[in-house]
Structures are given as structure tokens and as C-alpha cells.
Design a protein around this motif. Structure first.
Motif, PDB file in Angstrom:
ATOM      1  N   PHE A 253      -3.310   5.198  -4.129  1.00 33.63           N
ATOM      2  CA  PHE A 253      -3.364   5.317  -2.673  1.00 33.63           C
ATOM      3  C   PHE A 253      -4.552   4.518  -2.163  1.00 33.63           C
ATOM      4  N   LEU A 254      -4.487   4.087  -0.899  1.00 29.78           N
ATOM      5  CA  LEU A 254      -5.501   3.172  -0.380  1.00 29.78           C
ATOM      6  C   LEU A 254      -5.924   3.567   1.031  1.00 29.78           C
ATOM      7  N   PHE A 255      -7.238   3.606   1.253  1.00 30.54           N
ATOM      8  CA  PHE A 255      -7.797   3.610   2.602  1.00 30.54           C
ATOM      9  C   PHE A 255      -8.627   2.348   2.752  1.00 30.54           C
ATOM     10  N   PHE A 256      -8.494   1.665   3.902  1.00 35.03           N
ATOM     11  CA  PHE A 256      -9.391   0.543   4.178  1.00 35.03           C
ATOM     12  C   PHE A 256      -9.828   0.603   5.635  1.00 35.03           C
ATOM     13  N   LEU A 337      -7.785 -10.749  -1.099  1.00 34.34           N
ATOM     14  CA  LEU A 337      -7.826  -9.622  -2.029  1.00 34.34           C
ATOM     15  C   LEU A 337      -7.444  -8.310  -1.346  1.00 34.34           C
ATOM     16  N   LEU A 338      -7.891  -8.126  -0.108  1.00 34.92           N
ATOM     17  CA  LEU A 338      -7.543  -6.903   0.615  1.00 34.92           C
ATOM     18  C   LEU A 338      -6.037  -6.795   0.822  1.00 34.92           C
ATOM     19  N   THR A 339      -5.413  -7.875   1.229  1.00 36.10           N
ATOM     20  CA  THR A 339      -3.961  -7.829   1.461  1.00 36.10           C
ATOM     21  C   THR A 339      -3.197  -7.613   0.154  1.00 36.10           C
ATOM     22  N   SER A 340      -3.722  -8.112  -0.948  1.00 33.75           N
ATOM     23  CA  SER A 340      -3.084  -7.841  -2.244  1.00 33.75           C
ATOM     24  C   SER A 340      -3.155  -6.359  -2.577  1.00 33.75           C
ATOM     25  N   LEU A 341      -4.313  -5.741  -2.335  1.00 34.21           N
ATOM     26  CA  LEU A 341      -4.452  -4.299  -2.563  1.00 34.21           C
ATOM     27  C   LEU A 341      -3.495  -3.503  -1.689  1.00 34.21           C
ATOM     28  N   ILE A 342      -3.350  -3.939  -0.417  1.00 30.17           N
ATOM     29  CA  ILE A 342      -2.443  -3.237   0.494  1.00 30.17           C
ATOM     30  C   ILE A 342      -1.004  -3.338  -0.007  1.00 30.17           C
ATOM     31  N   ARG A 343      -0.591  -4.532  -0.379  1.00 29.69           N
ATOM     32  CA  ARG A 343       0.796  -4.750  -0.815  1.00 29.69           C
ATOM     33  C   ARG A 343       1.159  -3.911  -2.031  1.00 29.69           C
ATOM     34  N   CYS A 344       0.218  -3.712  -2.931  1.00 29.80           N
ATOM     35  CA  CYS A 344       0.521  -3.009  -4.179  1.00 29.80           C
ATOM     36  C   CYS A 344       0.280  -1.507  -4.103  1.00 29.80           C
ATOM     37  N   ALA A 345      -0.283  -1.024  -2.998  1.00 28.86           N
ATOM     38  CA  ALA A 345      -0.563   0.412  -2.882  1.00 28.86           C
ATOM     39  C   ALA A 345       0.720   1.221  -2.737  1.00 28.86           C
ATOM     40  N   ARG A 346       0.676   2.432  -3.236  1.00 29.87           N
ATOM     41  CA  ARG A 346       1.815   3.330  -3.033  1.00 29.87           C
ATOM     42  C   ARG A 346       1.907   3.718  -1.563  1.00 29.87           C
ATOM     43  N   ALA A 347       0.751   3.916  -0.950  1.00 32.89           N
ATOM     44  CA  ALA A 347       0.695   4.194   0.490  1.00 32.89           C
ATOM     45  C   ALA A 347      -0.713   3.949   0.986  1.00 32.89           C
ATOM     46  N   VAL A 348      -0.813   3.534   2.235  1.00 36.15           N
ATOM     47  CA  VAL A 348      -2.096   3.466   2.927  1.00 36.15           C
ATOM     48  C   VAL A 348      -2.307   4.796   3.625  1.00 36.15           C
ATOM     49  N   VAL A 349      -3.467   5.400   3.403  1.00 37.72           N
ATOM     50  CA  VAL A 349      -3.789   6.707   3.987  1.00 37.72           C
ATOM     51  C   VAL A 349      -4.770   6.461   5.136  1.00 37.72           C
ATOM     52  N   PHE A 350      -4.304   6.671   6.363  1.00 35.51           N
ATOM     53  CA  PHE A 350      -5.108   6.348   7.541  1.00 35.51           C
ATOM     54  C   PHE A 350      -4.950   7.416   8.634  1.00 35.51           C
ATOM     55  N   PHE A 357      -5.805   1.572  18.883  1.00 34.27           N
ATOM     56  CA  PHE A 357      -4.559   0.964  18.407  1.00 34.27           C
ATOM     57  C   PHE A 357      -4.246   1.416  16.983  1.00 34.27           C
ATOM     58  N   GLY A 358      -5.153   1.182  16.048  1.00 28.89           N
ATOM     59  CA  GLY A 358      -4.888   1.532  14.656  1.00 28.89           C
ATOM     60  C   GLY A 358      -4.318   0.365  13.888  1.00 28.89           C
ATOM     61  N   LEU A 359      -5.061  -0.744  13.850  1.00 29.09           N
ATOM     62  CA  LEU A 359      -4.580  -1.977  13.235  1.00 29.09           C
ATOM     63  C   LEU A 359      -4.185  -1.820  11.764  1.00 29.09           C
ATOM     64  N   PRO A 360      -4.911  -1.040  10.949  1.00 21.56           N
ATOM     65  CA  PRO A 360      -4.493  -0.885   9.547  1.00 21.56           C
ATOM     66  C   PRO A 360      -3.071  -0.363   9.377  1.00 21.56           C
ATOM     67  N   ILE A 361      -2.594   0.435  10.327  1.00 23.42           N
ATOM     68  CA  ILE A 361      -1.215   0.935  10.256  1.00 23.42           C
ATOM     69  C   ILE A 361      -0.247  -0.237  10.303  1.00 23.42           C
ATOM     70  N   LEU A 362      -0.466  -1.114  11.278  1.00 21.48           N
ATOM     71  CA  LEU A 362       0.422  -2.259  11.463  1.00 21.48           C
ATOM     72  C   LEU A 362       0.302  -3.242  10.306  1.00 21.48           C
ATOM     73  N   GLU A 363      -0.923  -3.472   9.838  1.00 18.82           N
ATOM     74  CA  GLU A 363      -1.118  -4.398   8.714  1.00 18.82           C
ATOM     75  C   GLU A 363      -0.387  -3.904   7.470  1.00 18.82           C
ATOM     76  N   ALA A 364      -0.471  -2.607   7.202  1.00 15.17           N
ATOM     77  CA  ALA A 364       0.218  -2.048   6.037  1.00 15.17           C
ATOM     78  C   ALA A 364       1.729  -2.167   6.178  1.00 15.17           C
ATOM     79  N   MET A 365       2.252  -1.833   7.348  1.00 13.73           N
ATOM     80  CA  MET A 365       3.699  -1.892   7.552  1.00 13.73           C
ATOM     81  C   MET A 365       4.209  -3.320   7.420  1.00 13.73           C
ATOM     82  N   VAL A 371       2.941   4.321   4.911  1.00 12.41           N
ATOM     83  CA  VAL A 371       1.727   4.723   5.631  1.00 12.41           C
ATOM     84  C   VAL A 371       1.723   6.222   5.881  1.00 12.41           C
ATOM     85  N   ILE A 372       0.550   6.828   5.661  1.00  6.82           N
ATOM     86  CA  ILE A 372       0.271   8.194   6.124  1.00  6.82           C
ATOM     87  C   ILE A 372      -0.742   8.058   7.252  1.00  6.82           C
ATOM     88  N   THR A 373      -0.420   8.586   8.429  1.00 11.02           N
ATOM     89  CA  THR A 373      -1.360   8.483   9.538  1.00 11.02           C
ATOM     90  C   THR A 373      -1.370   9.779  10.348  1.00 11.02           C
TER      91      THR A 373
END
Length: 443
Positions: A253-256, A337-350, A357-365, A371-373
């Protein structure tokens, strides 16, 4: 509509390590340029080189110039009521700027007024007025991407207010609340128009600042990731994440984001531990708060592993917080490197407490990650039904979402699919349409 010359401020663009607002400014300049507008960037860096063009270009990119001293600020305040003039920065290519984070944003011209944003802050504190700036061949429209106490002479001045978090969650920011309120109130009185990035923020601006609804436009945001990132082969991304970080595809799981109270990192860690999942939690971000309370559940740091030790720029730490779980913390990472981590994560926890706005939500999608938000601020507005929505104040709610996604591949794949579709609503093309409609009012 007729094409305009638009000035976009470089306040956040000049930061060594980018922010969400720097991303906003980059996307704004890129879309304006794509729409055919002429784009001027207005920086306020410390460079000062007189009339020597080569030295002017060198000093613009030189981060070693010392910050302003108190006596320099006092001297500038004597003349600041008469306004300041920005000078054009000659970008000739003699300085190799490819190492600039993200490269230079889309632009036609770059201007710089030495220490503009520092002087404007002190000018506002001293005189209670915005600092006037001007430059030769000035723009028709000035779009300030942050609530700045500056105005461009003889132009329509638009100000983006991303959120009013310092007023809505005063305990979650370090802003001087009195100064912030005074500044945004002055913007609400004198701006030709106010721009924001969600209906939640638009409502806050109208209700808290008393702005007429006709003077506020929500353009939302867009993610405009480079094609070299979007088009990378899945196998290459997996190999990169495995070799550098020692992490397996869809097995963490990933938070950024910034590590600060409104990002809710302490509850994320607590919920992760309560879930008892064997999958690691990776936290990517700088500690921007004045103490480390958000990371209090992390124990004594240990090495991430041989692969990370070979990469000193990652500066990782890991804490084994139980027999079955681990939390990995990484400092700021470059975009690739950050986008690689996002792509391979099971889910982004935000599940943040409040976002404009919540840009990490959109970037992950957009990168095809579940995404968990949270259900506060603009997060549910951006995510819609395409993310797992939780109560960000309830550890059990966050923990259950982590547990559900950890144990159900079908659920993860569902949110990956619907998230990709949801992201299309915030595409660069949609964003460009909203910008075009906004700018048509001022040209």
C-alpha cells in the motif's frame, strides 16, 4: 476567442522540490500554451546580475544566492509603495536547464523581479496593500496560482484560491491565520476574478469570504503526466520497483504527499497496523510539520535493504512495527520513480482530513491504481464512486478498507478499472475547455 498574453506566477515553480500547486502552475501554463495563448512566467528568485545577459541567465538558475537580510528588506520597503519592475530573463540555452525539476514550464518569455514574493509579503505586512509589479510588454491577464499579495499593473488579475484549510482546519496548518484571512479577504475585494479547483472550495470561498458566486469559477484540475511515463512498459516498471525498492507488484500500500496533520498519516499508520496485513505500507513524503507526531508509531529506523543503500538519493528508512507488518518511509522522489511506485501499488491510501482538490487521488486513478480516500473536503467530489470511501477520523473505517483490498483481488481490479474511467473527467482536454471558458470573460 482572441488569444491573450497571460502571465503565470513562478512562486511555487521556483521551489527546489515541487508541490501540488507547482503541478497546478505547470499544467496551467501547458494548457494555456496549447490553447495558443502567449505565456509569460513571473519569477521572484534572488538572482541579480545587472546588465550582463550571460550572468543574468546563470544567476537565475543558481540556487546558491543568499536569502535577503533584514537590512535589505528595510531598504526595499522604502521604495516598494511605488511598485517594482520585472526584467526579462534571457533563456539562450547557454545554461543547461535540463536538470531543473520537471524542466522549465511551457512559456514564451520569462521575467524575474528580485525577491518579488518575499518583498510582497513584507510590503503587505507593513502597508496592508498589494505590491504592484510591471514589466515591458506586459500581459493582458495575470493568473496568480496562489493567494499572493501582488498585482500586475494594467491587467486583469485572477487569483486561484485552492482551499481555505487554514480557516477550516486552523489546527492543521502553520499559516499565520490573521495574515492569511486578511490576504484572502483583500483578494476577494480587489481580484477581477477568483479561480478555484472544486465545488467544495467554491462553497467555502462564497460562505467564508462573502464573495458573490458570479465572481468565482471552479476549473477543477488536470493531471498531465509526460508521455514517457504513461507509455512505459509494465514489465519495465515492475522491474524498476523490485530492483530499487525491493517491492513486488501490487503487494504493498502507498501514501504519498506532505507529512502534515491534514494528511492524516498517523491514522493511516494506526489503521494499517490494525489491519494486520502482511503487505508493507510505503510512505513517500517530507516531514513539513514542526514535530514528528505524525510518525510516532514508527520505531527505530533500520535499513531498507541493499538495493536502497545503493541509491543514496532515496534516503530511505524502515521500521519493523510488528512481526507481520512493516512501514517503509521514503523521502522526496523524482517524478519517474514516484509514478512507478504508484503504478505498482495495490492501492493508494489517501484519507486526508480536508483537501481543496486532492491531486494524489487523480494521479493514482490515471495510473490505474485503486484508491482509498476520505469523505471530507473535495476528496469524494474528485473520487466519486471510483474509490473506496472511508471516514478519515475513524481508524476502524480506514483499517477495514485496507483489509478489504488486501484480501480481494477482484475488488482491487474493480477500483482500478472505474478509477481509470473517472480520471477522464479531469483530462487535459476537459481542463482546457474550462480554462477557455474562463479566459473568454477577460479578452
Amino acid at each position: 476567442m482572441p488569444k491573450a498574453r497571460v502571465m503565470v506566477d513562478g512562486y511555487n515553480l521556483a521551489l527546489e522540490k515541487g508541490t501540488g500547486i507547482a503541478t497546478y502552475a505547470r499544467n496551467l501554463s501547458a494548457q494555456l500554451s496549447a490553447l495558443g495563448h502567449q505565456v509569460d512566467l513571473m519569477y521572484g528568485v534572488r538572482s541579480s546580475a545587472g546588465k550582463n545577459e550571460l550572468l543574468a541567465e546563470v544567476s537565475f538558475f543558481d540556487p546558491s544566492v543568499k536569502p535577503m537580510k533584514t537590512q535589505d528588506i528595510v531598504k526595499r520597503l522604502i521604495t516598494s509603495p511605488f511598485g517594482v519592475t520585472a526584467n526579462r530573463v534571457p533563456i539562450t540555452g547557454k545554461v543547461i536547464a535540463r536538470n531543473t525539476p520537471g524542466g522549465l514550464p511551457a512559456h514564451d518569455r520569462i521575467f524575474n523581479s528580485r525577491n518579488l514574493y518575499t518583498v510582497s509579503r513584507w510590503h503587505f505586512r507593513t502597508y496592508g496593500q498589494f505590491l504592484n509589479v510591471d514589466y515591458p510588454g506586459s500581459a493582458d491577464i495575470a493568473h496568480w496560482t496562489y493567494p499572493l499579495a501582488v498585482t500586475l499593473k494594467n491587467a486583469a488579475n485572477l487569483y486561484t484560491i485552492h482551499d481555505l484549510v487554514p480557516l477550516r482546519l486552523p489546527y492543521a496548518t502553520l499559516d499565520n491565520k490573521k495574515e492569511f484571512l486578511k490576504k484572502v479577504r483583500r483578494i476577494s475585494e480587489r481580484a477581477d476574478h477568483i479561480v478555484t479547483v472544486s465545488e467544495v472550495s467554491k462553497r467555502d470561498i462564497i460562505e467564508l469570504l462573502g464573495v458573490d458566486e458570479s465572481r468565482v469559477t471552479n476549473t477543477y484540475q488536470a493531471v498531465n503526466l509526460p508521455s514517457y511515463i504513461l507509455n512505459r512498459k509494465e514489465d519495465d516498471v515492475r522491474e524498476e520497483v523490485s530492483s530499487i525498492f525491493g517491492l513486488q507488484h501490487k503487494q504493498y500500500f502507498l501514501f504519498f504527499g506532505a507529512i502534515e496533520p491534514k494528511k492524516n498519516v498517523a491514522r493511516i499508520i494506526e489503521a494499517y497496523l490494525a489491519s494486520q496485513t502482511r503487505l508493507p505500507l510505503v510512505i513517500v513524503g517530507q516531514l513539513v510539520w514542526k514535530n514528528a507526531n505524525e510518525l510516532r508509531l514508527l520505531g527505530v529506523p533500520q535499513d531498507l535493504g541493499k538495493s536502497a543503500r545503493k541509491q543514496p538519493f532515496l534516503d530511505p528508512t524502515i521500521s519493523h512495527v510488528s512481526k507481520t507488518s512493516s512501514v517503509i518511509r521514503l523521502e522526496y522522489l523524482p517524478l519517474n520513480l514516484l509514478t512507478s511506485l504508484i503504478r505498482c501499488a495495490r492501492a493508494v491510501v489517501f484519507p486526508s482530513l480536508y483537501e481543496g482538490f486532492g491531486l494524489p487521488i487523480l494521479e493514482a486513478m490515471q495510473l490505474g491504481t485503486a484508491v482509498i480516500t476520505g469523505n471530507e473536503g473535495a476528496n469524494p467530489e474528485v473520487a466519486g464512486d471510483s474509490a473506496l470511501i472511508v471516514d478519515p477520523y475513524n481508524v476502524n473505517s480506514i483499517s477495514q478498507a485496507i483489509k478489504d483490498l488486501a484480501n480481494d483481488d477482484g475488488l482491487m481490479e474493480h477500483y482500478e478499472t472505474v478509477g481509470l474511467e473517472r480520471a477522464k473527467l479531469f483530462s487535459p482536454q476537459k481542463y482546457a475547455e474550462r480554462l477557455q471558458n474562463l479566459y473568454a470573460k477577460f479578452k
